[in-house]
Design an enzyme around this catalytic site. Structure first.
Site, PDB file in Angstrom:
ATOM      1  N   HIS A  37      -0.257 -11.283  16.194  1.00  0.00           N
ATOM      2  CA  HIS A  37      -0.285 -10.566  14.915  1.00  0.00           C
ATOM      3  C   HIS A  37       0.319 -11.389  13.779  1.00  0.00           C
ATOM      4  O   HIS A  37      -0.341 -11.622  12.771  1.00  0.00           O
ATOM      5  CB  HIS A  37       0.467  -9.234  15.026  1.00  0.00           C
ATOM      6  CG  HIS A  37       0.739  -8.602  13.697  1.00  0.00           C
ATOM      7  ND1 HIS A  37      -0.200  -7.869  13.016  1.00  0.00           N
ATOM      8  CD2 HIS A  37       1.838  -8.633  12.894  1.00  0.00           C
ATOM      9  CE1 HIS A  37       0.306  -7.463  11.866  1.00  0.00           C
ATOM     10  NE2 HIS A  37       1.540  -7.914  11.764  1.00  0.00           N
TER      11      HIS A  37
ATOM     12  N   LEU B 215       1.724  -1.712   3.154  1.00  0.00           N
ATOM     13  CA  LEU B 215       0.620  -1.057   3.864  1.00  0.00           C
ATOM     14  C   LEU B 215       0.244   0.275   3.230  1.00  0.00           C
ATOM     15  O   LEU B 215       1.074   1.025   2.761  1.00  0.00           O
ATOM     16  CB  LEU B 215       0.974  -0.909   5.339  1.00  0.00           C
ATOM     17  CG  LEU B 215       1.071  -2.268   6.047  1.00  0.00           C
ATOM     18  CD1 LEU B 215       1.675  -2.129   7.440  1.00  0.00           C
ATOM     19  CD2 LEU B 215      -0.282  -2.947   6.128  1.00  0.00           C
TER      20      LEU B 215
ATOM     21  N   GLU C  18       1.954  12.361  -5.373  1.00  0.00           N
ATOM     22  CA  GLU C  18       2.485  11.441  -6.376  1.00  0.00           C
ATOM     23  C   GLU C  18       2.143   9.988  -6.043  1.00  0.00           C
ATOM     24  O   GLU C  18       1.809   9.197  -6.921  1.00  0.00           O
ATOM     25  CB  GLU C  18       4.010  11.608  -6.491  1.00  0.00           C
ATOM     26  CG  GLU C  18       4.467  13.000  -6.934  1.00  0.00           C
ATOM     27  CD  GLU C  18       4.470  14.030  -5.817  1.00  0.00           C
ATOM     28  OE1 GLU C  18       4.270  13.663  -4.641  1.00  0.00           O
ATOM     29  OE2 GLU C  18       4.672  15.224  -6.118  1.00  0.00           O
TER      30      GLU C  18
ATOM     31  N   HIS D   3      -0.401 -14.598   9.512  1.00  0.00           N
ATOM     32  CA  HIS D   3      -0.931 -13.593  10.430  1.00  0.00           C
ATOM     33  C   HIS D   3      -2.350 -13.954  10.841  1.00  0.00           C
ATOM     34  O   HIS D   3      -3.312 -13.568  10.171  1.00  0.00           O
ATOM     35  CB  HIS D   3      -0.920 -12.221   9.756  1.00  0.00           C
ATOM     36  CG  HIS D   3       0.446 -11.771   9.342  1.00  0.00           C
ATOM     37  ND1 HIS D   3       1.091 -12.281   8.230  1.00  0.00           N
ATOM     38  CD2 HIS D   3       1.306 -10.879   9.898  1.00  0.00           C
ATOM     39  CE1 HIS D   3       2.282 -11.707   8.118  1.00  0.00           C
ATOM     40  NE2 HIS D   3       2.443 -10.855   9.107  1.00  0.00           N
TER      41      HIS D   3
ATOM     42  N   ARG E 214       8.359  16.134 -23.704  1.00  0.00           N
ATOM     43  CA  ARG E 214       7.089  16.297 -22.959  1.00  0.00           C
ATOM     44  C   ARG E 214       6.030  16.928 -23.864  1.00  0.00           C
ATOM     45  O   ARG E 214       4.851  16.607 -23.780  1.00  0.00           O
ATOM     46  CB  ARG E 214       7.293  17.119 -21.685  1.00  0.00           C
ATOM     47  CG  ARG E 214       7.778  18.536 -21.902  1.00  0.00           C
ATOM     48  CD  ARG E 214       7.887  19.307 -20.584  1.00  0.00           C
ATOM     49  NE  ARG E 214       8.627  20.538 -20.764  1.00  0.00           N
ATOM     50  CZ  ARG E 214       8.377  21.685 -20.154  1.00  0.00           C
ATOM     51  NH1 ARG E 214       7.385  21.763 -19.270  1.00  0.00           N
ATOM     52  NH2 ARG E 214       9.092  22.755 -20.371  1.00  0.00           N
TER      53      ARG E 214
ATOM     54  N   HIS F  23      15.744  18.055  -7.852  1.00  0.00           N
ATOM     55  CA  HIS F  23      14.746  17.837  -8.895  1.00  0.00           C
ATOM     56  C   HIS F  23      15.322  17.152 -10.137  1.00  0.00           C
ATOM     57  O   HIS F  23      14.595  16.946 -11.111  1.00  0.00           O
ATOM     58  CB  HIS F  23      14.108  19.175  -9.301  1.00  0.00           C
ATOM     59  CG  HIS F  23      13.171  19.764  -8.278  1.00  0.00           C
ATOM     60  ND1 HIS F  23      13.518  19.916  -6.954  1.00  0.00           N
ATOM     61  CD2 HIS F  23      11.898  20.225  -8.380  1.00  0.00           C
ATOM     62  CE1 HIS F  23      12.506  20.454  -6.298  1.00  0.00           C
ATOM     63  NE2 HIS F  23      11.509  20.651  -7.128  1.00  0.00           N
TER      64      HIS F  23
END
Lengths: 669, 669
Positions: free
Chosen positions: A270, A130, A417, A39, A363, A479
């Site tokens: 690019h 990215l 997250e 690039h 947990r 979930h």
């Protein structure tokens, strides 16, 4: 614009910043041309900015590339890797030789397609996907502020500079990162945006109409803009941004592929080599007469002189450090040293668990382990993506990291997250901290991009992922992780732990903290489980990845393999089968990756030759390796459902009875 | 504020909008209390907004919940599901009975913890993973504009309304979604933000300082704000937003858990039942005297009267549709009907491939298949996350969807993989379109959250994921998928296709388009591969998931299993082994999920009883199921590297020679 060299004064007489920038341009276009891959557009477009930043501001010392108080530079638009390699060569980083530049993108070179952490000292992070770089930079900048809060600005006062492009800023992770940075007022974070208006598909007007400056202002940043090809203006704006009271965003208007007379300003430059003809035309256009991979001595000299300033800064800092009262404490923290007695403390905690035999969710067991760890060490930094009361990540006495007040050890990452995972990567990369952070296991989906980078870079980050199965219950299938254990098991260089009880959870934490070059994911339960371990727990049995938890007297009739909350189901089934006269061993497999590393004899001994049943409240993928072709798997074949957890285990047939039934079909009694 | 009912006039005398809202509050708190699980805070906080929106504006008809031009309502903050269920019951959606409300969060109920698409007509999307709803809404709103462009505003002119909270707006995906929506000027998209200042960890000041209005303005939205407990003001602002020339963002200042006198305004009311005492106190505070799950007749009557307006709108629309010239075309498009001759066209294209025997990358083969498909049908909508020239997703004649001009069939999604996937979910949910979109396989990581929802909802979205292995080459390990085939194979209800050549690619596309209730992921190569199929290709052999591509004459000595670009390596190895006198079969396995659905006899026949070697340029996880305990796997054991692809195959030992060596060790000749 004018392509002629701008003869503003520099350290070296007659060498302009434009000349220095053109060295980046030439090396970049030549390396991409030779590889016929890469690039060139970004390095040529941002070369002027790089020349100013590295020669006027950046405190790096090629002779000691890892001194603690160096400025951090992150190339978030990592596809422009040749810019970083060119600058490192020009400054004189010893590993970044001209041969490496010539071997751009070749097997075994330090000059990979995208900057790879570990390939050469001076590459602070692996970038390319990215948005990751700018988001890791938030963690780096936070680490700087946290160390400064602990050891004073005399010892820690560096900047974190980021180059990024439209791609980084379009990615969602950038939102999470800049929101967190703005909130925390990370004023030593400076982002230089390659505002070139071009992406792969063409003009960015094809896909966005955003006002980036207004956006960053809304996120609590100070914003600036500058002509990215005007060295004096660039110098002025960076100087101003260094005194910002907030993180600073500098929109640098640039021309992609600047200097390539027929291609600059277009998407054609690019991600493709310019081609021999355009390379020649660019040489002419820039007045660059040197051969490929040759930088004229005055220009190279100007770059090397700039590096000398970094060396001076490093030496001055070392003097300060050596005179500081808190030198030893700083060095221990920066080395991220764990206390020598931690293993003893962890073993003692295990012994207490065995004595108490608590029935707790893993947990909660994780919190118990963290109480020991956080009490014994100052290097761990906790946090959660807004699930603190569910993830059990905040132990007693941990105070929050706050805007302008960085003395705390707990980061409120917000509902971010991906940003959390990337920030933790940055914290780990910086030196001084072992970050851990929590969310629900299912939402590792949101953080996947950054978790993968933890593994690829090999950094010590611990993901505290609770609610690890249908045991989550009523929140339902959105979930409930089904495929997520497989996702982590499939990821190279990452340890997934799914501990069966409080003892294994303690062991998993002990291992994770000691793994300097691998991240760990803890799969932890919402629901309570009995303590399955007893007797002597001085040895960390989880270290072997899998072990015989319950053995038989004589040859086995059956082996039940399991992990996590299903181990207690396996044990109960084994007891019932024993009452029927079967000899049943139970194997707990908290970490497959560690088990795979054991020798074949151990693996064979653990797995045995008797028929095998596996039980795990997750999908089957991967289990066939352990159960063999005639084995049975008891687990999930679909997404979950919304209901109380015990009903879900019944509904999906993950039960003692299911094991007993399968055993009856497999073993002739 | 005042908790007393605001007696503004309504359809029913003496029933105020506050009374109507209190019905939502009562049902929500009682259902959560009975389940002892759920989130009362949001439904109680947004009840006033819901009462205004549904009684004054929303065109839905409970008696025909799926009429095409209905307004779409998306509860992006899906944890507040009781709001949606309460409203649906109150309006009279026949599936949403009071018994369902009483069975909130119980196994088999329609009232799951989060809204689940397919549980009841009227639930337009599965939400709960934060940020997904608002991002799918962008696809829904785009579908509306695209249908309007094709069939006129007489037939298509509905709104898409979204409820969302801080969580949705902190997630990175929200950035991608609102940037795309602002760019495309989706002016019939209206987002109502539950600006309650509370998240699970506490006050949102713990983790964010953003100015959401300024943020949305920067993204090209019109922004409004309102007191979320003032029905008249809410009505005025929604009325105004409906005439916005851009997407509209309404920040509604609310009190979480409004009406619970001791808990409202705190994080305690977010995700827990109020408790019996507070439920009683809330009844008293709101003046709500009815028993749990009872709504007084005048209030229920007011809600049912509001639903009548929806019915009238539906009837009026049907009249327009029945009188429209383009009725048949509209109905065919809305039903997302594929042309009857598509199978013939695809088979014809396969026959041409077999005749030509091209050596092409499967991404190019995908483009060849898409040329046939897009030429034959109007329902496919292409796009790419800014990798159009690499993904080969834009076929001849497809024009771009542009701001204000929605006649095109190609979406420039920008560098927004997650936003693209969610928008495609919305396009698929709306009716009228089959969306497909491209990025690099490695960046399915970024889109995981939305891909999982495609699978969970069971919608027809096709992910065109190119550069599917180390064959990507020089870009290096950040861009080389290793674990991603496993990730998709581990995901329930999702078809991963990794075709070996142009014929299989064509077949995979044919299957994917026919799968109305499952998404598909295409794993496509950057590098060219020979055509491996020959002879009669009228039958779609990929349909069985795996098949014997090259059979032996008599009993097999060895079976080589493979997928994608490694199939041609397997074939070459088989030929060389045949020259050594071994009888070697080659099995192509383009879609494991389909193979798993075949009967045991077929699977056994394909896999055979001879020793098995698998070769795939990816991680091992999952392959043991097919190779058995004594099988060999040739593939990746680590992340990749940056180098030209052929060198990487050699470096990582994914070669003909490796197969021959393994065969020599396994088979006694």
């Amino acid at each position: 614009m004018s392509q002629t060299a701008d003869k503003s004064p520099n350290e070296m007489a007659n060498v302009s910043l434009r000349d220095m920038a053109n060295a980046i341009r030439a090396l970049s276009m030549d390396a991409v041309q030779k590889a016929n891959s890469g690039h060139p557009g970004m390095p040529m477009g941002m070369a002027d900015i790089a020349a100013v930043l590295f020669s006027k501001f950046l405190r790096v010392d090629p002779s000691q590339p890892e001194w603690p108080n160096r400025d951090r530079f992150i190339l978030s638009n990592g596809h422009g890797s040749m810019l970083q390699y060119a600058v490192m060569y020009l400054l004189g980083f010893p590993e970044m030789t001209i041969e490496e530049i010539e071997n751009f993108r070749q097997l075994g070179s330090r000059t990979a397609g995208h900057p790879e952490y570990g390939h050469a000292a001076g590459i602070e992070a692996t970038t390319g996907p990215l948005g990751q770089g700018i988001s890791m930079a938030v963690g780096l900048a936070l680490a700087e502020r946290m160390l400064a809060a602990r050891f004073g600005e005399d010892l820690v006062d560096h900047y974190t500079y980021v180059f990024c492009g439209d791609g980084c800023l379009m990615e969602g992770i950038s939102h999470e990162a800049i929101d967190l940075a703005g909130h925390l007022k990370l004023n030593k974070l400076i982002v230089l945006f390659d505002d070139n208006h071009i992406s792969i598909d063409g003009d960015i007007k094809l896909s966005t109409s955003i006002d980036q400056k207004e956006r960053f202002a809304a996120h609590g940043w100070n914003v600036y803009e500058v002509d990215g090809h005007d060295p004096d203006a660039i110098e002025r704006v960076i100087a101003e941004a260094r005194h910002s009271d907030k993180p600073a965003f500098i929109a640098c208007r640039t021309i992609i592929g600047f200097g390539a007379p027929n291609l600059e300003g277009t998407d054609k430059v690019h991600g493709n080599a310019l081609g021999e003809a355009e390379v020649a035309a660019t040489r002419k256009h820039l007045g660059w007469t040197a051969e490929p991979f040759v930088v004229p001595e005055p220009i190279l000299g100007a770059w090397r002189a700039a590096a000398e300033k970094g060396k001076e800064a490093r030496l001055a800092w070392e003097k300060k450090r050596d005179g500081a009262d808190n030198k030893a404490a700083f060095e221990a923290q920066y080395a991220t040293s764990l206390p020598r007695n931690l293993a003893d403390l962890m073993a003692k905690a295990r012994a207490e668990i065995v004595a108490d035999q608590p029935k707790v969710a893993t947990r909660k067991a994780s919190e118990m382990a963290l109480e020991v760890i956080n009490g014994a060490s100052e290097v761990t930094i906790g946090g959660s993506a807004d699930l603190t009361p569910s993830n059990n990540t905040k132990t007693k006495g941990l105070s929050d990291v706050k805007p302008g007040d960085y003395a705390g050890r707990y980061v409120r990452y917000g509902i971010r997250e991906h940003g959390m995972a990337a920030a933790m990567n940055g914290l780990a990369l910086h030196g001084g901290f072992i970050p851990y952070g929590g969310t629900f296991m299912c939402f590792t989906d949101y953080a996947r991009g950054a978790i993968r980078l933890s593994a690829l870079m090999g950094v010590r980050v611990v993901y505290v992922m609770t609610h690890d199965s249908i045991g989550l219950g009523e929140d339902g299938p959105t979930h409930q992780p089904i495929e997520h254990l497989a996702i982590h098991r499939a990821t190279p260089n990452l340890l997934l732990f799914r501990p069966a009880d409080a003892v294994e959870t303690n062991e998993a934490w002990e291992i994770a903290l000691g793994e300097k070059k691998r991240p760990s994911v803890m799969a932890l339960s919402r629901q309570g489980v009995p303590t399955v371990r007893s007797g002597d727990v001085s040895e960390n049995r989880t270290r072997k990845g899998a072990y015989v938890l319950k053995d038989t007297d004589g040859a086995r009739d059956l082996t039940i393999l399991s992990t996590g909350t299903e181990v207690s189901i396996a044990l109960e089934a084994a007891d019932k089968l024993a009452a029927q006269g079967l000899k049943v061993a139970v194997v707990s497999m908290p970490c497959w990756a560690l088990f795979e590393e054991q020798n074949a004899a151990y693996r064979k001994e653990v797995l045995g030759t008797a028929p095998r049943i596996a039980i795990e409240a997750a999908g089957r993928l991967g289990w066939d390796r352990w159960i063999g072709e005639d084995g049975r798997f008891i687990g999930m074949e679909s997404f979950g459902a919304s209901a109380p957890a015990p009903q879900l285990y019944e509904h999906f047939g993950i039960t003692v009875d299911a094991v007993i039934k399968a055993a009856g079909e497999m073993v002739k009694s």
